[in-house]
Design an enzyme around this catalytic site. Structure first.
Site, short mmCIF file in Angstrom:
data_model
loop_
_atom_site.label_atom_id
_atom_site.label_comp_id
_atom_site.label_asym_id
_atom_site.label_seq_id
_atom_site.Cartn_x
_atom_site.Cartn_y
_atom_site.Cartn_z
CG HIS A 159 5.00 1.17 1.74
ND1 HIS A 159 4.42 0.92 2.95
CD2 HIS A 159 6.26 0.91 2.03
CE1 HIS A 159 5.34 0.16 3.90
NE2 HIS A 159 6.39 0.29 3.22
CG HIS A 288 2.39 3.40 6.22
ND1 HIS A 288 3.06 2.95 5.48
CD2 HIS A 288 3.02 4.22 6.91
CE1 HIS A 288 4.30 3.01 5.80
NE2 HIS A 288 4.53 3.96 6.63
CD GLU A 358 -1.09 0.75 7.58
OE1 GLU A 358 -1.43 1.16 6.64
OE2 GLU A 358 0.11 0.03 7.88
O1 0X9 Z 1 4.30 -3.21 6.85
C1 0X9 Z 1 4.39 -1.99 6.91
O2 0X9 Z 1 5.40 -1.49 6.67
C2 0X9 Z 1 3.26 -1.21 7.22
N1 0X9 Z 1 2.03 -1.73 6.58
S1 0X9 Z 1 1.60 -1.17 5.32
O3 0X9 Z 1 0.50 -1.91 4.74
N2 0X9 Z 1 1.35 0.33 5.06
O4 0X9 Z 1 2.83 -1.78 4.34
C3 0X9 Z 1 2.69 -1.29 8.80
C4 0X9 Z 1 4.18 -1.41 9.54
C5 0X9 Z 1 3.60 -1.32 11.27
N3 0X9 Z 1 4.55 -2.15 11.74
C6 0X9 Z 1 4.48 -3.60 12.43
N4 0X9 Z 1 3.51 -4.39 12.04
N5 0X9 Z 1 5.28 -4.09 13.09
ZN ZN Z 2 2.57 1.34 4.15
#
Ligand code: 0X9
Ligand code: ZN
Length: 405
Positions: A159, A288, A358
């Site tokens: 990201h 991330h 994260e």
């Molecule tokens: O949403 C995402 O892609 C990730 N968080 S971010 O804030 N870096 O964008 C987390 C993905 C983890 N997977 C799930 N929550 N299913």
């Molecule tokens: Zn991310």
């Protein structure tokens, strides 16, 4: 005790104003929103409507969304507070020179490869949309091995706005190289493993985010239609395991746009090719930001991983990495469901033990996506021991299970 709406508005205003000042040029239709969403099912519905959920707290979530998604939220009767990002701008650029932009990262990686030719090998796994090389460093001691050494891969910056997620892998490379031959444990690990580090999966997005000297809050890659219609694909919704289900959007303007089909993007295709051609990889880690969490599959379903041993390995490793970093371990879908993310694919398709970390900070209050560069070393320091632990475990991850050696 129940707080009044005015209290929440005040809190919300203060935390927005507590951001580092920035200036937007092209993100005029993006909003920061805050809303109640205490169940994972609600959060899944919200992210399916295109909202990037950035913070999950017991009583509220904070997300970023295009105005299209706000309309959808309203149509689905969700209540939220939303403020245009541009409302919080001050008019001077941010100086975060200690973060590496693409060309600085490229130069550093090349110089590492020149300085440590016996243990570092730089190559590219493919090119981004704008033809930037996707650099990967192979770190391994020169000790011969008749069979491929067990391998682990660390990736950063899927990201664009999550710049810290490139710094941790970069400094992991530096730490390993500078300590080989000096630190006994690191020397042993590098001799016995093949360590692959890919600091920037989405270099175009990262450059786009910073190119004007002020942050744009860009998340996706830079996929566009024609010269001035850039919409971007969320690379963490573009992988091919259960692609296109809940927790991703089919609207190109949405923050969680999944792309027209699985692996439609050169960046995810490159990761796919690389992982497919390295069957010795046993553990994958995708950095991330932010929230300080250690996430493991599944992300596409609320169910646990079916294989009890694989579930146990993920849970045990996440717990240990959580203990080392101070971050919270949990199943990814406990946050909200996503489809097409990296780790569901690497585990679901390839059986690789897979984690999303994260990183710092824990909240918007501490800088969100744009923490001060002064924090880089703290975050690196908190995360390198966890990376070493995973490298150590990569020979036989099931060894962490009791009675299964
Ligand atoms: O949403 C995402 O892609 C990730 N968080 S971010 O804030 N870096 O964008 C987390 C993905 C983890 N997977 C799930 N929550 N299913
Ligand atoms: Zn991310």
């Amino acid at each position: 005790m129940k707080k009044s709406p005015v209290f929440f508005l005040l809190v919300f205003a203060v935390f927005l104003l507590s951001f580092t000042p920035f200036h937007f040029s092209t993100q005029d239709s993006l909003y920061i929103l805050k809303m109640d969403a205490s169940s994972k099912e609600e959060r899944t519905a919200i992210t399916s409507l295109g909202v990037a959920i950035e913070e999950v707290k017991p009583n509220y979530i904070v997300g970023i969304a295009h105005e299209d998604s706000l309309q959808k939220l309203t149509a689905h009767s969700f209540k939220f507070e939303a403020k245009p990002l541009k409302q919080f701008l001050l008019d001077f650029p941010v100086k975060d020179a200690d973060f590496h932009n693409y060309s600085e990262m490229e130069a550093e990686l090349k110089s590492f490869a020149e300085k440590y030719p016996h243990i570092a090998e730089l190559s590219s796994i493919g090119e981004s949309i704008q033809q930037r090389k996707l650099y990967i460093m192979r770190l391994s001691g020169p000790t011969p091995s008749s069979t491929p050494k067990p391998a682990i891969i660390f990736m950063g910056l899927h990201h664009a706005r999550e710049h810290l997620s490139a710094e941790v892998p970069y400094f992991l490379i530096k730490h390993l190289l500078e300590n080989y031959g000096k630190d006994e444990k690191i020397t042993q690990l590098m001799d016995e493993r093949e360590i692959w580090v890919l600091p920037m999966v989405n270099p175009d997005g990262a450059e786009y985010d910073i190119e004007s000297g002020v942050y744009k809050f860009w998340r996706k890659n830079v996929r566009s239609e024609g010269a001035d219609r850039m919409y971007g694909v969320d690379l963490n919704r573009n992988y091919g395991y259960r692609w296109g289900q809940e927790g991703a959007s089919d609207n190109p303007r949405a923050e969680t746009y999944r792309g027209p089909h699985a692996f439609s993007e050169p960046e995810t295709q490159a990761v796919k090719r690389f992982v497919e051609s390295h069957p010795n990889i046993t553990i994958l880690l995708s950095y991330h930001t932010y929230s300080e969490l250690i996430l493991y599959p599944w992300g596409h379903t609320y169910h646990d991983i079916e294989d009890p041993q694989d579930f146990g390995v993920h849970k045990t490793l996440a717990t240990e990495v959580g203990r080392i970093t101070g971050y919270k371990p949990q199943q990814a879908s406990d946050l909200y469901i996503t489809s097409g993310d990296t780790t569901d694919w690497s585990y679901g398709t390839h059986g690789i033990y897979s984690f999303t970390i994260e990183l710092y900070p824990g909240s918007m209050w501490e800088g969100g996506f744009y923490p001060s560069a002064a924090k880089i070393q703290k975050v690196v320091h908190d995360n390198i021991p966890a990376a070493l632990y995973l490298i150590d475990t990569a020979d036989h991850p099931r060894k962490v299970l009791p009675n299964l050696n």
